[in-house]
Scaffold this motif. Structure first.
Motif, PDB file in Angstrom:
ATOM      1  N   VAL A  73       0.859  -1.037   0.277  1.00  0.00           N
ATOM      2  CA  VAL A  73       0.107  -0.060  -0.040  1.00  0.00           C
ATOM      3  C   VAL A  73       0.879   1.366   0.093  1.00  0.00           C
ATOM      4  N   ASP A  74       0.242   2.370  -0.383  1.00  0.00           N
ATOM      5  CA  ASP A  74       1.036   3.745  -0.235  1.00  0.00           C
ATOM      6  C   ASP A  74       1.260   4.073   1.073  1.00  0.00           C
ATOM      7  N   ALA A  75       2.350   4.416   1.350  1.00  0.00           N
ATOM      8  CA  ALA A  75       2.598   4.884   2.682  1.00  0.00           C
ATOM      9  C   ALA A  75       2.198   6.087   3.150  1.00  0.00           C
ATOM     10  N   ALA A  76       1.964   7.077   2.052  1.00  0.00           N
ATOM     11  CA  ALA A  76       1.392   8.283   2.441  1.00  0.00           C
ATOM     12  C   ALA A  76       0.041   8.053   2.885  1.00  0.00           C
ATOM     13  N   LYS A  77      -0.713   7.260   2.378  1.00  0.00           N
ATOM     14  CA  LYS A  77      -2.333   6.928   2.720  1.00  0.00           C
ATOM     15  C   LYS A  77      -2.272   6.139   4.221  1.00  0.00           C
ATOM     16  N   ALA A  78      -1.432   5.015   4.156  1.00  0.00           N
ATOM     17  CA  ALA A  78      -1.495   4.205   5.267  1.00  0.00           C
ATOM     18  C   ALA A  78      -1.075   4.698   6.454  1.00  0.00           C
ATOM     19  N   ASP A  79       0.181   5.697   6.510  1.00  0.00           N
ATOM     20  CA  ASP A  79       0.808   6.234   7.467  1.00  0.00           C
ATOM     21  C   ASP A  79       1.051   5.237   8.477  1.00  0.00           C
ATOM     22  N   ASP A  81       2.758   3.432  11.454  1.00  0.00           N
ATOM     23  CA  ASP A  81       3.371   3.739  12.764  1.00  0.00           C
ATOM     24  C   ASP A  81       3.218   2.473  13.553  1.00  0.00           C
ATOM     25  N   THR A  82       4.020   2.499  14.686  1.00  0.00           N
ATOM     26  CA  THR A  82       4.228   1.368  15.618  1.00  0.00           C
ATOM     27  C   THR A  82       2.887   1.458  16.579  1.00  0.00           C
ATOM     28  N   THR A  83       2.308   2.702  16.648  1.00  0.00           N
ATOM     29  CA  THR A  83       1.076   2.726  17.253  1.00  0.00           C
ATOM     30  C   THR A  83      -0.077   2.331  16.597  1.00  0.00           C
ATOM     31  N   LYS A  84       0.063   2.187  15.259  1.00  0.00           N
ATOM     32  CA  LYS A  84      -1.240   1.803  14.622  1.00  0.00           C
ATOM     33  C   LYS A  84      -0.972   0.438  14.028  1.00  0.00           C
ATOM     34  N   GLY A  85      -0.465  -0.295  14.914  1.00  0.00           N
ATOM     35  CA  GLY A  85      -0.239  -1.916  14.476  1.00  0.00           C
ATOM     36  C   GLY A  85       0.715  -2.133  13.376  1.00  0.00           C
ATOM     37  N   TRP A  86       1.465  -1.121  12.913  1.00  0.00           N
ATOM     38  CA  TRP A  86       2.592  -1.490  11.890  1.00  0.00           C
ATOM     39  C   TRP A  86       3.961  -1.842  12.510  1.00  0.00           C
ATOM     40  N   ILE A  87       4.641  -2.584  11.970  1.00  0.00           N
ATOM     41  CA  ILE A  87       5.970  -3.129  12.470  1.00  0.00           C
ATOM     42  C   ILE A  87       7.002  -2.617  11.578  1.00  0.00           C
ATOM     43  N   PHE A  88       7.938  -2.233  12.367  1.00  0.00           N
ATOM     44  CA  PHE A  88       9.196  -1.877  11.329  1.00  0.00           C
ATOM     45  C   PHE A  88      10.091  -2.917  11.000  1.00  0.00           C
ATOM     46  N   ASN A  89       9.747  -3.281   9.640  1.00  0.00           N
ATOM     47  CA  ASN A  89      10.383  -4.645   9.214  1.00  0.00           C
ATOM     48  C   ASN A  89      11.793  -4.417   8.566  1.00  0.00           C
ATOM     49  N   ASP A  90      12.047  -3.504   7.902  1.00  0.00           N
ATOM     50  CA  ASP A  90      13.634  -3.494   7.254  1.00  0.00           C
ATOM     51  C   ASP A  90      14.069  -2.177   7.052  1.00  0.00           C
ATOM     52  N   TRP A 109       7.751  -1.285   6.321  1.00  0.00           N
ATOM     53  CA  TRP A 109       6.653  -1.286   7.538  1.00  0.00           C
ATOM     54  C   TRP A 109       5.887  -2.428   6.890  1.00  0.00           C
ATOM     55  N   ARG A 110       5.655  -3.399   7.779  1.00  0.00           N
ATOM     56  CA  ARG A 110       4.629  -4.466   7.449  1.00  0.00           C
ATOM     57  C   ARG A 110       3.389  -4.363   8.686  1.00  0.00           C
ATOM     58  N   LYS A 111       2.172  -4.703   8.361  1.00  0.00           N
ATOM     59  CA  LYS A 111       1.182  -4.678   9.294  1.00  0.00           C
ATOM     60  C   LYS A 111       0.502  -6.183   8.917  1.00  0.00           C
ATOM     61  N   PRO A 112       0.631  -6.906  10.133  1.00  0.00           N
ATOM     62  CA  PRO A 112      -0.026  -8.404   9.888  1.00  0.00           C
ATOM     63  C   PRO A 112      -1.479  -8.408   9.997  1.00  0.00           C
ATOM     64  N   ALA A 113      -1.948  -9.638   9.160  1.00  0.00           N
ATOM     65  CA  ALA A 113      -3.303  -9.675   9.172  1.00  0.00           C
ATOM     66  C   ALA A 113      -3.980  -9.766  10.508  1.00  0.00           C
ATOM     67  N   ALA A 114      -5.007  -9.321  10.570  1.00  0.00           N
ATOM     68  CA  ALA A 114      -6.011  -9.309  11.715  1.00  0.00           C
ATOM     69  C   ALA A 114      -7.002 -10.393  11.571  1.00  0.00           C
ATOM     70  N   SER A 115      -6.633 -11.665  11.783  1.00  0.00           N
ATOM     71  CA  SER A 115      -7.578 -12.906  11.544  1.00  0.00           C
ATOM     72  C   SER A 115      -7.881 -13.522  12.878  1.00  0.00           C
ATOM     73  N   ALA A 116      -9.006 -13.473  13.244  1.00  0.00           N
ATOM     74  CA  ALA A 116      -9.498 -14.153  14.538  1.00  0.00           C
ATOM     75  C   ALA A 116     -10.985 -14.799  14.148  1.00  0.00           C
ATOM     76  N   MET A 146      -0.322  -6.341   5.106  1.00  0.00           N
ATOM     77  CA  MET A 146       0.113  -5.192   4.152  1.00  0.00           C
ATOM     78  C   MET A 146       1.393  -4.692   4.455  1.00  0.00           C
ATOM     79  N   PHE A 147       1.944  -4.188   3.554  1.00  0.00           N
ATOM     80  CA  PHE A 147       3.465  -3.562   3.403  1.00  0.00           C
ATOM     81  C   PHE A 147       3.438  -2.198   2.903  1.00  0.00           C
ATOM     82  N   ALA A 148       4.627  -1.452   3.317  1.00  0.00           N
ATOM     83  CA  ALA A 148       4.512   0.178   2.964  1.00  0.00           C
ATOM     84  C   ALA A 148       5.714   0.203   3.010  1.00  0.00           C
ATOM     85  N   ALA A 149       6.344   1.302   2.084  1.00  0.00           N
ATOM     86  CA  ALA A 149       7.862   1.520   2.072  1.00  0.00           C
ATOM     87  C   ALA A 149       7.903   3.074   2.031  1.00  0.00           C
ATOM     88  N   VAL A 150       8.999   3.586   2.897  1.00  0.00           N
ATOM     89  CA  VAL A 150       8.993   4.935   2.975  1.00  0.00           C
ATOM     90  C   VAL A 150      10.422   5.462   2.522  1.00  0.00           C
TER      91      VAL A 150
END
Length: 159
Positions: A73-79, A81-90, A109-116, A146-150
C-alpha cells in the motif's frame, strides 16, 4: 555503552531485519532493493542526478502469474506507525557511487493480518450475523497482511 544504546533507541524502532549498507550504486542504474514474495512485489530504485529528486524508487510486480497473499500500500495513505499496528520490518541504506556522503534510506513497514475467529455467543457457538459481516466487509483490508515503504535521502549533496 549505555549512552550509545540510548542514542540508537532515540532514532527510532529497531527493524526486524538487520542488514549491512548496500554497495554504492551508479547514477541512472536501476537496482533492486528488496523483494517481498508474499506481495508479489519488488522495490527498485535509482539515483537520478537531479537535485530536486536525487533518488527515485518504485514498487513493481514480480510476475503476472504470482498470486499475492499480501498487499503493498501507499505509505502516504497508510501512515505506518508502531502505534497503529505497523511493525518496522526493514531498513535499507544505499549510498551513491558519485557522492558517497549521500545515501537513499528505505524503511519497509508491515502490518500483520488481523484474523481471529468470531467470539462465542451465550450458547457457546461461533455465529456470523449479516449485520456484523457487512460491517466487517468495510474493514476487509485488515484481513490481509500489508506492506508499505518510505524513502528518504540523507547526507550532504556533492557539488
Amino acid at each position: 555503552m549505555l549512552a550509545v544504546a540510548l542514542g540508537a533507541r532515540a532514532t527510532g524502532p529497531t527493524p526486524e531485519i538487520e542488514r549491512p549498507v548496500a554497495p554504492p550504486q551508479e547514477t541512472g542504474v536501476v537496482h533492486s532493493l528488496r523483494t517481498i514474495p508474499e506481495a508479489c512485489a519488488r522495490i527498485e530504485g535509482a539515483f537520478t542526478g537531479d537535485a530536486a529528486e536525487p533518488y527515485r524508487f518504485a514498487v513493481v510486480r514480480t510476475s503476472a502469474n504470482c498470486q499475492p497473499r499480501a498487499r503493498f500500500v501507499d505509505a502516504a495513505k497508510a501512515d505506518p506507525d508502531t502505534t497503529k499496528g505497523w511493525i518496522f520490518n526493514d531498513l535499507i541504506r544505499v549510498p551513491s557511487a558519485a557522492c558517497p556522503r549521500r545515501q537513499a534510506v528505505v524503511r519497509v513497514w508491515r502490518k500483520p493480518a488481523a484474523s481471529a475467529p468470531p467470539d462465542l455467543d451465550a450458547q457457546g457457538r461461533s455465529r456470523i450475523y449479516l449485520q456484523d459481516s457487512r460491517q466487517a466487509a468495510g474493514s476487509a483490508m485488515n484481513r490481509v497482511p500489508m506492506f508499505a515503504a518510505v524513502m528518504t535521502v540523507e547526507g550532504e549533496a556533492c557539488r
